[in-house]
Design a protein around this motif. Structure first.
Motif, PDB file in Angstrom:
ATOM      1  N   TRP A 156       9.268  16.095  42.865  1.00  0.00           N
ATOM      2  CA  TRP A 156       8.667  14.810  42.505  1.00  0.00           C
ATOM      3  C   TRP A 156       8.597  14.518  41.021  1.00  0.00           C
ATOM      4  O   TRP A 156       8.473  13.362  40.624  1.00  0.00           O
ATOM      5  N   GLY A 163       7.688   5.740  47.195  1.00  0.00           N
ATOM      6  CA  GLY A 163       7.874   5.835  48.643  1.00  0.00           C
ATOM      7  C   GLY A 163       8.002   7.293  49.087  1.00  0.00           C
ATOM      8  O   GLY A 163       8.572   8.118  48.391  1.00  0.00           O
ATOM      9  N   GLY A 164       7.437   7.596  50.235  1.00  0.00           N
ATOM     10  CA  GLY A 164       7.573   8.935  50.796  1.00  0.00           C
ATOM     11  C   GLY A 164       6.746  10.023  50.141  1.00  0.00           C
ATOM     12  O   GLY A 164       6.932  11.199  50.423  1.00  0.00           O
ATOM     13  N   SER A 204       2.830  11.424  49.304  1.00  0.00           N
ATOM     14  CA  SER A 204       1.416  11.243  49.646  1.00  0.00           C
ATOM     15  C   SER A 204       0.597  11.068  48.376  1.00  0.00           C
ATOM     16  O   SER A 204       1.026  11.451  47.278  1.00  0.00           O
TER      17      SER A 204
END
Length: 114
Positions: free
Chosen positions: A20, A43-44, A46
């Protein structure tokens, strides 16, 4: 050059080695964003994982908290060049990597077929 556990090159690879971190940095390239805006843009991811990524990037001096959100530091902005280079490489060679992984006898292919 030796790649020791604590060498500067290893440090840079650790920054891009996290799934990330490059994505968060790239999502901040056009200016500050709030946490929710980052989640939507990426997006995608948490909320918990985004928070962990932003905190780590803050600790590493690449992102800073500003009123209402987060932005890149000078150091973070300088890291966009290598991220862009990785992206260009992936666009040019990603199909070759996928084909190699799908080739008969590839250990990754065997795992992916399970």
């Amino acid at each position: 050059m030796d790649f020791l556990a604590d060498c500067r090159t290893r440090l840079a690879f650790d920054l891009v080695g996290n799934t990330w971190h490059p994505v968060v940095l790239w999502a901040l390239k056009d200016g500050p964003r709030r946490h929710g805006e980052l989640r939507t843009a990426i997006g995608g991811i948490s909320a918990k994982v985004l928070t962990e990524a932003v905190r780590r990037l803050e600790r590493d001096g690449l992102v800073e908290r500003v009123p209402g959100g987060y932005r890149l530091t000078r150091l973070g902005t300088s890291f966009l060049g290598p991220i862009e280079a990785f992206g260009r490489w992936a666009a040019e060679h990603g199909d070759e990597v996928v084909a190699a992984q799908a080739a008969p006898g590839c250990p990754v292919a065997a795992v992916n077929r399970r």
